[in-house]
Design a protein around this motif. Structure first.
Motif, mmCIF file in Angstrom:
data_model
loop_
_atom_site.group_PDB
_atom_site.id
_atom_site.type_symbol
_atom_site.label_atom_id
_atom_site.label_comp_id
_atom_site.label_asym_id
_atom_site.label_seq_id
_atom_site.Cartn_x
_atom_site.Cartn_y
_atom_site.Cartn_z
ATOM 1 N N LEU A 41 0.966 -1.167 -0.065
ATOM 2 C CA LEU A 41 -0.048 0.219 0.007
ATOM 3 C C LEU A 41 0.980 1.139 -0.159
ATOM 4 C CD1 LEU A 41 -2.977 -0.820 2.621
ATOM 5 C CD2 LEU A 41 -2.880 -1.008 0.174
ATOM 6 N N SER A 42 0.710 2.063 -0.867
ATOM 7 C CA SER A 42 1.371 3.344 -0.924
ATOM 8 C C SER A 42 0.540 4.462 -1.201
ATOM 9 C CB SER A 42 2.317 3.419 -2.242
ATOM 10 O OG SER A 42 3.099 2.269 -1.881
ATOM 11 N N SER A 43 1.012 5.609 -0.905
ATOM 12 C CA SER A 43 -0.004 6.985 -0.982
ATOM 13 C C SER A 43 0.920 8.105 -0.533
ATOM 14 C CB SER A 43 -1.333 6.943 -0.154
ATOM 15 O OG SER A 43 -1.039 7.196 1.441
ATOM 16 N N PRO A 44 0.436 9.358 -0.930
ATOM 17 C CA PRO A 44 1.089 10.522 -0.334
ATOM 18 C C PRO A 44 0.658 10.533 1.249
ATOM 19 C CG PRO A 44 -0.628 11.366 -1.804
ATOM 20 C CD PRO A 44 -0.287 9.755 -1.708
ATOM 21 N N LEU A 68 1.658 -7.683 -4.955
ATOM 22 C CA LEU A 68 0.289 -6.960 -5.463
ATOM 23 C C LEU A 68 0.209 -5.430 -4.928
ATOM 24 C CD1 LEU A 68 -2.761 -6.558 -5.863
ATOM 25 C CD2 LEU A 68 -3.244 -7.854 -3.499
ATOM 26 N N SER A 69 0.300 -4.609 -5.802
ATOM 27 C CA SER A 69 0.803 -3.120 -5.468
ATOM 28 C C SER A 69 -0.555 -2.248 -5.583
ATOM 29 C CB SER A 69 1.828 -2.604 -6.074
ATOM 30 O OG SER A 69 1.663 -2.680 -7.655
ATOM 31 N N ILE A 70 -0.677 -1.563 -4.656
ATOM 32 C CA ILE A 70 -2.117 -0.669 -4.709
ATOM 33 C C ILE A 70 -1.766 0.768 -3.957
ATOM 34 C CG2 ILE A 70 -4.244 -0.597 -3.909
ATOM 35 C CD1 ILE A 70 -4.101 -3.490 -3.053
ATOM 36 N N ASP A 120 -0.432 -1.803 -9.575
ATOM 37 C CA ASP A 120 -1.511 -2.776 -10.061
ATOM 38 C C ASP A 120 -2.895 -2.167 -10.211
ATOM 39 O OD1 ASP A 120 0.493 -4.768 -10.478
ATOM 40 O OD2 ASP A 120 0.436 -5.447 -8.362
ATOM 41 N N TYR A 121 -3.207 -1.735 -9.142
ATOM 42 C CA TYR A 121 -4.474 -1.148 -8.592
ATOM 43 C C TYR A 121 -4.403 0.243 -8.011
ATOM 44 C CZ TYR A 121 -6.168 -5.865 -9.111
ATOM 45 O OH TYR A 121 -6.361 -7.124 -9.444
ATOM 46 N N VAL A 122 -5.323 1.255 -8.435
ATOM 47 C CA VAL A 122 -5.227 2.704 -7.912
ATOM 48 C C VAL A 122 -6.847 3.093 -7.235
ATOM 49 C CG1 VAL A 122 -4.786 5.077 -8.211
ATOM 50 C CG2 VAL A 122 -3.408 3.290 -9.534
ATOM 51 N N LEU A 123 -6.688 3.164 -6.076
ATOM 52 C CA LEU A 123 -8.151 3.698 -5.541
ATOM 53 C C LEU A 123 -8.026 5.127 -5.133
ATOM 54 C CD1 LEU A 123 -8.418 0.494 -3.210
ATOM 55 C CD2 LEU A 123 -9.397 0.908 -5.540
ATOM 56 N N ILE A 124 -9.152 5.750 -5.155
ATOM 57 C CA ILE A 124 -9.354 6.977 -4.793
ATOM 58 C C ILE A 124 -10.141 6.926 -3.538
ATOM 59 C CG2 ILE A 124 -10.424 9.505 -5.072
ATOM 60 C CD1 ILE A 124 -10.390 8.733 -8.163
ATOM 61 N N ASN A 125 -9.298 7.455 -2.437
ATOM 62 C CA ASN A 125 -9.836 7.248 -0.736
ATOM 63 C C ASN A 125 -10.946 8.592 -0.481
ATOM 64 O OD1 ASN A 125 -10.492 6.480 1.801
ATOM 65 N ND2 ASN A 125 -8.568 7.183 2.521
ATOM 66 N N ASP A 126 -12.150 8.571 -1.350
ATOM 67 C CA ASP A 126 -13.180 9.547 -0.740
ATOM 68 C C ASP A 126 -13.895 9.251 0.085
ATOM 69 O OD1 ASP A 126 -14.203 7.753 -2.566
ATOM 70 O OD2 ASP A 126 -15.166 9.279 -3.902
ATOM 71 N N ASP A 127 -13.828 7.735 0.480
ATOM 72 C CA ASP A 127 -14.865 7.296 1.423
ATOM 73 C C ASP A 127 -14.106 5.942 1.892
ATOM 74 O OD1 ASP A 127 -16.833 5.211 2.501
ATOM 75 O OD2 ASP A 127 -18.062 6.967 2.484
ATOM 76 N N GLU A 154 -13.748 -1.668 1.553
ATOM 77 C CA GLU A 154 -14.292 -2.939 0.908
ATOM 78 C C GLU A 154 -13.668 -3.354 -0.367
ATOM 79 O OE1 GLU A 154 -16.495 -4.554 2.341
ATOM 80 O OE2 GLU A 154 -15.883 -3.563 4.232
ATOM 81 N N LYS A 155 -13.193 -2.327 -1.279
ATOM 82 C CA LYS A 155 -12.451 -2.295 -2.631
ATOM 83 C C LYS A 155 -11.316 -3.067 -2.288
ATOM 84 C CE LYS A 155 -14.361 1.718 -4.677
ATOM 85 N NZ LYS A 155 -14.494 2.902 -5.299
ATOM 86 N N LEU A 156 -10.266 -2.830 -1.255
ATOM 87 C CA LEU A 156 -9.158 -3.479 -0.929
ATOM 88 C C LEU A 156 -9.408 -5.102 -0.693
ATOM 89 C CD1 LEU A 156 -7.215 -0.770 1.189
ATOM 90 C CD2 LEU A 156 -6.368 -1.659 -0.934
#
Length: 218
Positions: free
Chosen positions: A14-17, A124-126, A169-176, A182-184
């Protein structure tokens, strides 16, 4: 008789700013599946209030950290905001060989190193994106962990981190947060079924073939 084939463990990155929510999501995933092994990083930064050595991080001095890197004990390492961070190799390799998933809360530099390592086929990178830059800054300020100067540095660095989103591999927008969680969970459940993660399938198919040939001969 067929049984569920033993699978290999995944290296879930899991990565993010800073402030986009990856650490919170990592904690939620650990609650969802207690069998997940969290990769405890080594760091040369100071321990924050409430943190526990060997649980949140392995807190080491710079000399020891560099020595671990020099002998190949780090699966990945990076220099961030004047401090060193890295993932010890041994515990990770032991876990995935036993079919246990390992969860990493690391930046894009570490993710890139692991994805290019000998373990790359198990990665598995997200990447977690914030809904907006304004919201990202609000979350950083709301944590109450950093000075205004540190928050400013994190904000300046955020775009560089975001610019590496396409390497995942996957990119999710964490607005909720709940919806992102659940997507993870869905992504992880699906990736665990990768053919490459189930070495026992080869023997199972061979067994089916032998059974088929036996029945045809009788």
């Amino acid at each position: 008789m067929w049984s569920e084939p033993m699978r290999r463990g995944l290296l879930i990155i899991l990565s993010s700013p800073s402030g986009a929510g990856k650490s919170t999501l990592a904690r939620q995933l650990m609650k969802w599946d207690p069998s997940l092994a969290f990769s405890v990083s080594s760091t040369t930064r100071e321990m924050r209030q409430g943190e526990v050595d060997s649980k949140d991080y392995f807190f080491v001095d710079e000399a020891k950290f560099k020595q671990q890197v020099s002998v190949g004990d780090m699966l990945e390492h990076a220099h961030v905001f004047g401090k060193f961070y890295g993932s010890p190799r041994g515990p990770v390799e032991t876990a995935i060989s036993k079919g246990q998933d390992v969860l990493f809360d690391i930046d894009w530099q570490g993710a890139q190193q692991i994805s290019n390592s000998a373990l790359q086929k198990h990665v598995l990178s997200i990447f977690i994106l914030p809904p907006s830059i304004v919201e990202l800054q609000r979350r950083l300020e709301g944590r109450g962990q950093d000075t205004a100067e540190t928050i400013g540095k994190r904000m300046q660095k955020s775009w560089d981190e975001i610019s590496h989103w396409s390497g995942y591999d996957y990119v999710l927008i964490n607005d909720d947060l709940d919806a992102t969680e659940e997507k993870l969970k869905s992504i992880i459940a699906t990736e665990r079924l990768r053919r490459s993660q189930q070495p026992g399938l080869v023997d199972h198919v061979r067994g089916l073939q032998s059974e088929f040939e036996t029945n045809n001969d009788s």
